[in-house]
Design a protein around this motif. Structure first.
Motif, short mmCIF file in Angstrom:
data_model
loop_
_atom_site.label_atom_id
_atom_site.label_comp_id
_atom_site.label_asym_id
_atom_site.label_seq_id
_atom_site.Cartn_x
_atom_site.Cartn_y
_atom_site.Cartn_z
N ASN A 1 0.36 17.69 7.11
CA ASN A 1 0.62 16.59 8.04
C ASN A 1 1.22 15.40 7.29
OD1 ASN A 1 0.73 14.68 10.03
ND2 ASN A 1 -1.46 14.65 10.46
N VAL A 2 2.54 15.32 7.31
CA VAL A 2 3.22 14.25 6.59
C VAL A 2 2.96 12.89 7.22
CG1 VAL A 2 5.39 14.36 7.89
CG2 VAL A 2 5.44 13.74 5.46
N ASN A 3 2.48 12.87 8.47
CA ASN A 3 2.21 11.61 9.17
C ASN A 3 0.80 11.08 8.93
OD1 ASN A 3 4.48 10.63 10.58
ND2 ASN A 3 4.35 12.32 12.02
N GLU A 4 0.05 11.69 8.05
CA GLU A 4 -1.29 11.21 7.75
C GLU A 4 -1.19 9.97 6.86
OE1 GLU A 4 -4.87 10.18 7.54
OE2 GLU A 4 -4.46 11.99 8.74
N ALA A 5 -1.61 8.83 7.41
CA ALA A 5 -1.40 7.56 6.72
C ALA A 5 -2.04 7.51 5.35
CB ALA A 5 -1.93 6.42 7.59
N SER A 6 -3.25 8.08 5.22
CA SER A 6 -3.97 7.97 3.94
C SER A 6 -3.22 8.65 2.80
CB SER A 6 -5.37 8.57 4.08
OG SER A 6 -5.31 9.94 4.41
N THR A 7 -2.34 9.60 3.12
CA THR A 7 -1.56 10.29 2.09
C THR A 7 -0.65 9.31 1.35
OG1 THR A 7 -1.58 12.31 3.40
CG2 THR A 7 0.09 12.15 1.66
N TRP A 8 -0.21 8.28 2.05
CA TRP A 8 0.80 7.38 1.50
C TRP A 8 0.27 5.97 1.25
CZ3 TRP A 8 4.65 10.45 0.26
CH2 TRP A 8 4.84 11.63 1.00
N ASP A 9 -1.05 5.82 1.21
CA ASP A 9 -1.60 4.46 1.05
C ASP A 9 -1.31 3.86 -0.32
OD1 ASP A 9 -3.39 5.92 -0.49
OD2 ASP A 9 -5.14 5.48 0.76
N PHE A 10 -0.86 4.69 -1.27
CA PHE A 10 -0.47 4.15 -2.57
C PHE A 10 0.69 3.17 -2.44
CE2 PHE A 10 2.11 7.94 -2.10
CZ PHE A 10 3.35 7.59 -2.60
N LEU A 11 1.56 3.36 -1.43
CA LEU A 11 2.67 2.44 -1.22
C LEU A 11 2.17 1.07 -0.78
CD1 LEU A 11 5.17 4.82 0.62
CD2 LEU A 11 5.35 3.99 -1.73
N LEU A 12 1.15 1.06 0.06
CA LEU A 12 0.54 -0.21 0.47
C LEU A 12 -0.14 -0.89 -0.71
CD1 LEU A 12 0.25 -1.79 3.13
CD2 LEU A 12 -1.95 -0.69 3.46
N ASP A 13 -0.75 -0.10 -1.56
CA ASP A 13 -1.41 -0.67 -2.75
C ASP A 13 -0.38 -1.28 -3.71
OD1 ASP A 13 -3.86 0.08 -1.78
OD2 ASP A 13 -4.00 1.91 -2.98
N ILE A 14 0.78 -0.64 -3.83
CA ILE A 14 1.84 -1.20 -4.67
C ILE A 14 2.33 -2.52 -4.09
CG2 ILE A 14 4.24 -0.86 -5.41
CD1 ILE A 14 3.58 2.17 -5.60
N TYR A 15 2.55 -2.55 -2.78
CA TYR A 15 3.07 -3.75 -2.13
C TYR A 15 2.09 -4.92 -2.23
CZ TYR A 15 5.74 -6.41 1.33
OH TYR A 15 6.51 -7.36 1.97
N SER A 16 0.80 -4.60 -2.13
CA SER A 16 -0.21 -5.67 -2.15
C SER A 16 -0.73 -5.96 -3.55
CB SER A 16 -1.39 -5.27 -1.25
OG SER A 16 -2.01 -4.10 -1.73
N HIS A 17 -0.12 -5.35 -4.58
CA HIS A 17 -0.48 -5.57 -5.98
C HIS A 17 -1.89 -5.09 -6.31
CE1 HIS A 17 2.89 -8.51 -7.26
NE2 HIS A 17 3.26 -7.85 -6.17
N SER A 18 -2.36 -4.08 -5.58
CA SER A 18 -3.63 -3.45 -5.93
C SER A 18 -3.46 -2.42 -7.04
CB SER A 18 -4.24 -2.77 -4.69
OG SER A 18 -4.53 -3.73 -3.69
N THR A 19 -2.21 -2.05 -7.30
CA THR A 19 -1.90 -1.14 -8.40
C THR A 19 -0.48 -1.43 -8.85
OG1 THR A 19 -1.93 1.18 -9.10
CG2 THR A 19 -0.98 0.72 -6.94
N SER A 20 -0.14 -0.94 -10.02
CA SER A 20 1.23 -1.12 -10.50
C SER A 20 2.15 -0.07 -9.89
CB SER A 20 1.26 -0.97 -12.03
OG SER A 20 1.02 0.39 -12.40
N PRO A 21 3.46 -0.31 -9.87
CA PRO A 21 4.38 0.70 -9.33
C PRO A 21 4.24 2.06 -10.02
CG PRO A 21 5.51 -1.39 -9.56
CD PRO A 21 4.16 -1.57 -10.20
N LYS A 22 4.15 2.07 -11.34
CA LYS A 22 4.07 3.33 -12.07
C LYS A 22 2.77 4.07 -11.77
CE LYS A 22 4.71 5.26 -16.73
NZ LYS A 22 3.52 6.12 -16.76
N ALA A 23 1.65 3.37 -11.83
CA ALA A 23 0.36 4.01 -11.56
C ALA A 23 0.26 4.45 -10.11
CB ALA A 23 -0.77 3.05 -11.91
N GLY A 24 0.78 3.65 -9.21
CA GLY A 24 0.74 4.01 -7.80
C GLY A 24 1.54 5.27 -7.51
#
Length: 417
Positions: free
Chosen positions: A378-401
């Motif tokens: 299920n490519v539409n499962e939001a939790s699969t892609w939450d690393f992008l939100l973490d990158i945007y909100s500075h909860s992780t670095s781009p590389k680590a995310g």
């Protein structure tokens, strides 16, 4: 208790000869403006009866429950006659769907935009009729542009121009400049990521969908853009609150926002909102022009209890829904998949044509849509892609995310292969 919108009776009921007519059960997930527009379309069908004594029984199931209930119903052979399905999810349901091939003729394909029609084919089987395309565009507030001293009739066409516009908005106004998502959801951030990554020549997966390909220099550059937008560039806040950017844009506190076709219909209802849209071909290092797109389709679930005549009726209803309703574009804002609707006076004379739909139509005709991949998971499962939100909100670095995201998605791929 039975499933919402599902019962143990045959969905196609009645006997035309007895005068009771035929009812086609139609499941949808549309809400808001989309829901109201589809309800209007179905009401028109039932009032005008273009196929004779045939009625549509529309059952709306909430988005969050929709695909779970569709799957459960189809496994139990209690599904509807026709149903809305996102093209990216057809692959997961393909064994439960009846191909349209036996119920349509060669002329049917000519009724639809070729790229959209071909997108619904799996191993030679036409598993869906396309209702629309809903690509993303870059919506902008003309008043913010004017306040910043920018020409609202000359939006950016590349990253250099885009960065200049965003920097100028931040310098010359109190507004934020840019957000890649209106809802601040992982799926919306993914859609913009796909568009920008493809513009650089990248892709999410390899061609046979067995390997992750976004954890590379192309993907890292877009992840860095997300991180810089809320950091180094100062174009937006590192705040992941839901719909924060949507509210800011509508209140005149944000210059540019990325969203799908439907957003035009929302903006058109706002008194005093002076907006427009440009093609989002502004990724750093752009090599090609791409935007991300999805597509709503109408599928024909398998039903042992449905005979050929009943199935043919359901197919004719699906054709009418996808081919005879310009208001899916003029009111809901989507780009209709039927060729005659894209060329219809109703669409081309609507207020949305010059602002958004004409640009989406041009991108469709030039085959510039990068579709959400038809993955077996299920490519539409939001939790699969939450690393992008973490990158945007500075909860992780781009590389680590990106590394975390690639590991998660590759695991999903490996689980189904």
């Amino acid at each position: 208790m039975g499933l919402a919108g599902c019962s143990t009776r045959n969905a196609l009921v009645g006997d035309i000869a007895s005068g009771s007519g035929t009812t086609v059960e139609f499941w949808t997930l549309f809400s808001g403006g989309d829901g109201a527009t589809m309800q209007s379309i179905v009401s028109r069908f039932n009032d005008e009866q273009p196929l004779g004594n045939v009625q549509i029984d529309r059952q709306r199931i909430p988005w969050n429950d929709y695909y779970t209930k569709v799957y459960t119903a189809l496994v139990a052979d209690k599904g509807p006659d026709i149903a809305i399905m996102h093209q990216a999810l057809i692959s997961r349901f393909r064994q439960m769907l009846t191909p349209y091939n036996r119920y349509i003729d060669d002329s049917t394909a000519s009724q639809y935009v070729p790229t959209l029609w071909k997108r619904m084919r799996f191993d030679g089987n036409q598993l869906a009729l396309p209702l629309d395309a809903h690509p993303i565009g870059a919506y902008y507030n003309r008043s913010v542009f004017e306040e910043a001293g920018l020409d609202p009739d000359s939006p950016p066409t590349n990253f250099r121009e885009f960065k200049n516009v965003c920097d100028t908005i931040v310098t010359e106004t109190d507004a934020n400049a840019f957000a890649p998502s209106a809802a601040m959801s992982p799926i919306e951030l993914l859609r913009t990521f796909i568009a920008f990554d493809r513009q650089r020549g990248g892709q999410l997966f390899n061609d046979d969908l067995t390997e992750v390909r976004f954890n590379n220099p192309n993907g890292l550059r877009i992840a860095q853009l997300y991180h810089n937008s809320t950091g180094k560039y100062g174009w937006d806040l590192p705040n992941a609150s839901a719909s924060r950017t949507d509210v800011a844009f509508q209140d005149g506190n944000l210059g540019i926002i990325v969203n799908g076709t439907w957003y035009a219909a929302v903006l058109q209802t706002l008194d005093g909102m002076d907006w427009n849209m440009f093609k989002p071909f502004v990724a750093p290092g752009k090599q090609q022009n791409w935007t991300e797109s999805g597509s709503h389709t109408i599928v024909l679930p398998r039903k042992q209890s449905r005979d050929r005549e009943q199935t043919q009726t359901a197919v004719r209803v699906a054709e009418w829904l996808t081919q005879e309703n310009p208001i899916w574009g003029t009111q809901a804002g989507h780009l209709p998949a039927a060729s005659k609707l894209q060329n219809s006076p109703a669409l081309r004379e609507s207020p949305l044509w010059s602002k958004s739909l004409s640009k989406f139509s041009e991108m469709a005709s030039e085959d510039q849509f990068a579709y959400l991949p038809r993955t077996p998971f299920n490519v539409n499962e939001a939790s699969t892609w939450d690393f992008l939100l973490d990158i945007y909100s500075h909860s992780t670095s781009p590389k680590a995310g990106l590394e975390r995201g690639a590991e998660t998605v590759q695991g999903l791929i490996d689980d189904v292969n």
